[in-house]
Design a protein around this motif. Structure first.
Motif, short mmCIF file in Angstrom:
data_model
loop_
_atom_site.label_atom_id
_atom_site.label_comp_id
_atom_site.label_asym_id
_atom_site.label_seq_id
_atom_site.Cartn_x
_atom_site.Cartn_y
_atom_site.Cartn_z
N ASN A 209 0.83 -1.20 0.00
CA ASN A 209 0.00 0.00 0.00
C ASN A 209 0.86 1.25 0.00
O ASN A 209 0.34 2.37 0.01
CB ASN A 209 -0.96 0.03 1.19
CG ASN A 209 -2.25 -0.72 0.92
OD1 ASN A 209 -2.69 -0.80 -0.22
ND2 ASN A 209 -2.85 -1.26 1.96
N ASP A 210 2.19 1.08 0.05
CA ASP A 210 3.14 2.19 -0.05
C ASP A 210 2.85 3.27 0.99
O ASP A 210 2.77 4.46 0.68
CB ASP A 210 3.11 2.79 -1.46
CG ASP A 210 3.41 1.74 -2.52
OD1 ASP A 210 4.52 1.20 -2.52
OD2 ASP A 210 2.52 1.45 -3.35
N ARG A 211 2.72 2.83 2.25
CA ARG A 211 2.37 3.78 3.30
C ARG A 211 2.77 3.25 4.66
O ARG A 211 3.13 2.08 4.83
CB ARG A 211 0.86 4.05 3.29
CG ARG A 211 0.01 2.84 3.68
CD ARG A 211 -1.47 3.11 3.53
NE ARG A 211 -2.28 1.95 3.90
CZ ARG A 211 -3.60 1.88 3.76
NH1 ARG A 211 -4.26 2.91 3.24
NH2 ARG A 211 -4.27 0.79 4.12
N VAL A 212 2.68 4.13 5.64
CA VAL A 212 2.81 3.79 7.06
C VAL A 212 1.44 3.94 7.69
O VAL A 212 0.72 4.91 7.42
CB VAL A 212 3.82 4.72 7.76
CG1 VAL A 212 3.79 4.52 9.28
CG2 VAL A 212 5.22 4.48 7.21
N GLN A 213 1.07 2.97 8.53
CA GLN A 213 -0.15 3.09 9.31
C GLN A 213 0.20 3.14 10.80
O GLN A 213 1.16 2.49 11.24
CB GLN A 213 -1.10 1.93 9.04
CG GLN A 213 -1.70 1.93 7.65
CD GLN A 213 -3.02 1.20 7.60
OE1 GLN A 213 -4.01 1.60 8.20
NE2 GLN A 213 -3.05 0.09 6.87
N VAL A 214 -0.60 3.89 11.54
CA VAL A 214 -0.30 4.14 12.96
C VAL A 214 -1.51 3.74 13.80
O VAL A 214 -2.66 4.07 13.47
CB VAL A 214 0.03 5.63 13.20
CG1 VAL A 214 0.50 5.83 14.64
CG2 VAL A 214 1.08 6.11 12.21
N PHE A 215 -1.24 3.05 14.91
CA PHE A 215 -2.28 2.62 15.83
C PHE A 215 -1.90 3.06 17.24
O PHE A 215 -0.74 2.93 17.66
CB PHE A 215 -2.45 1.10 15.77
CG PHE A 215 -2.83 0.60 14.40
CD1 PHE A 215 -4.16 0.40 14.07
CD2 PHE A 215 -1.86 0.37 13.44
CE1 PHE A 215 -4.51 -0.03 12.80
CE2 PHE A 215 -2.20 -0.07 12.17
CZ PHE A 215 -3.54 -0.26 11.85
N GLY A 226 1.91 8.61 3.28
CA GLY A 226 2.62 8.08 2.14
C GLY A 226 1.85 8.35 0.85
O GLY A 226 0.88 7.65 0.56
N GLY A 227 2.26 9.35 0.09
CA GLY A 227 1.57 9.69 -1.15
C GLY A 227 0.20 10.30 -0.89
O GLY A 227 -0.25 10.40 0.25
N PRO A 228 -0.48 10.75 -1.94
CA PRO A 228 -1.79 11.38 -1.78
C PRO A 228 -2.79 10.47 -1.09
O PRO A 228 -3.07 9.37 -1.55
CB PRO A 228 -2.21 11.68 -3.23
CG PRO A 228 -0.93 11.77 -3.97
CD PRO A 228 -0.01 10.77 -3.34
N LEU A 229 -3.28 10.92 0.05
CA LEU A 229 -4.29 10.21 0.85
C LEU A 229 -3.81 8.88 1.41
O LEU A 229 -4.57 8.16 2.04
CB LEU A 229 -5.57 10.00 0.03
CG LEU A 229 -6.18 11.26 -0.60
CD1 LEU A 229 -7.40 10.87 -1.43
CD2 LEU A 229 -6.53 12.29 0.45
#
Length: 317
Positions: A209-215, A226-229
């Motif tokens: 998904n080319d992103r970082v997610q935070v919890f 990471g990138g648009p939206l």
């Protein structure tokens, strides 16, 4: 007059969007001070290193295709190694990301569908998990983090989830839908690594998904970037990713992400504000940043997959 106002408004929106989606570097450049390794089987050589961790004055490297863990001092001098390819207890299939916690080394073994646990000196202690998709089982675990209370967080690659287990390996909860990829918040597309901040906030390298997610510490989703939206739009701009494979929290709380296909490490604030990027790439060697670790003094160590080496970087003055 109306058209002029509309044009001015559109220009303003574009400028604001540009600032958000194309941020500038906010720190002096990092400096590459040393590399060590090279392809081979001898002590100090690697065959596709895929994980790196720092504990005090020691650097631990997952030497993936050699099926072993190698340990060095902060200047790259070889200290010891442990593990060997095989199917017996304490032998390794393909070690990927790893973490050192409470004087133990936790290794995500991608081929054996387990987290293998060793002492820092390399004595095998036990393994956690088995192949499968049920709670507490794994399908190619690729990243691991350990909380102060001993809870273990695992990036369960093909199962498309992050699992939380207690220290004995008993399932507690998971994030993501088992076996299903998604671009929506709290869902994953082959997560490769997970790390914990001092307050137990969880950061996930949501790889494809080319992103970082935070919890949050209570497990609630709080942020993504990471990138648009942050919705699976890859790219080489600052703050964008093209396959995020490794993630760690630095001593000041900043987040470092190995941006694999962009051949770099990117640095962010805990809230996801882009700070810096650094890396090495040539026409003959790409995929040069697969994992990252940070020492207490801010020195950064990068597992260079393509060149079979470890890179050592220092912050700029």
């Amino acid at each position: 007059m109306y058209r002029l106002r509309l044009l001015a408004m559109m220009v303003a929106i574009l400028l604001l969007t540009s600032c958000a989606w194309f941020p500038s570097v906010k720190e002096p450049p990092y400096q590459l001070v040393k590399t060590w390794g090279g392809k081979g089987e001898a002590m100090g050589q690697f065959n596709e290193p895929m994980g790196v961790a720092v504990w005090g004055s020691e650097v631990f490297v997952s030497d993936a295709r050699n099926g072993r863990i190698q340990v060095f001092d902060l200047d790259g001098n070889f200290l010891r190694m442990f593990g060997e390819p095989g199917d017996e207890k304490g032998q390794l299939g393909r070690p990927i990301n790893l973490v050192v916690s409470n004087n133990k080394v936790y290794v995500a073994d991608y081929f054996k569908d387990q987290i293998q646990v060793f002492t820092r000196q390399g004595e095998f202690l036990h393994a956690i998990g088995q192949p499968g998709a049920r709670p507490g089982e794994f399908n190619a675990p690729s990243g691991v983090a350990v909380a102060e209370n001993g809870d273990i967080f695992v990036a369960d690659f093909y199962n498309q989830r992050i699992q939380q287990l207690d220290a004995e390996g008993t399932f507690i909860r998971q994030w993501g839908t088992t076996g299903e990829t998604s671009i929506w918040a709290g869902e994953f597309n082959y997560p490769t690594d997970v790390t914990l901040a001092a307050d137990n906030t969880r950061y996930v390298a949501d790889t494809y998904n080319d992103r970082v997610q935070v919890f949050a510490p209570n497990g609630d989703f709080t942020n993504k970037w990471g990138g648009p939206l942050a919705m699976n739009i890859k790219g080489g701009f600052s703050g964008w990713f093209n396959t995020a494979t490794g993630i760690t929290v630095g001593p000041q709380g900043n987040i470092f992400v190995a941006d694999f296909y962009n051949d770099r490490v990117q640095k962010f604030t805990p809230e996801g504000e882009f700070l810096n990027a650094f890396g090495v790439s040539t026409q003959t060697a790409t995929h040069t940043a697969v994992a990252v670790a940070v020492a207490l003094d801010g020195t950064v160590f990068v597992a260079d997959y393509a060149n079979h080496q470890i890179q050592k970087w220092r912050p700029g003055e």
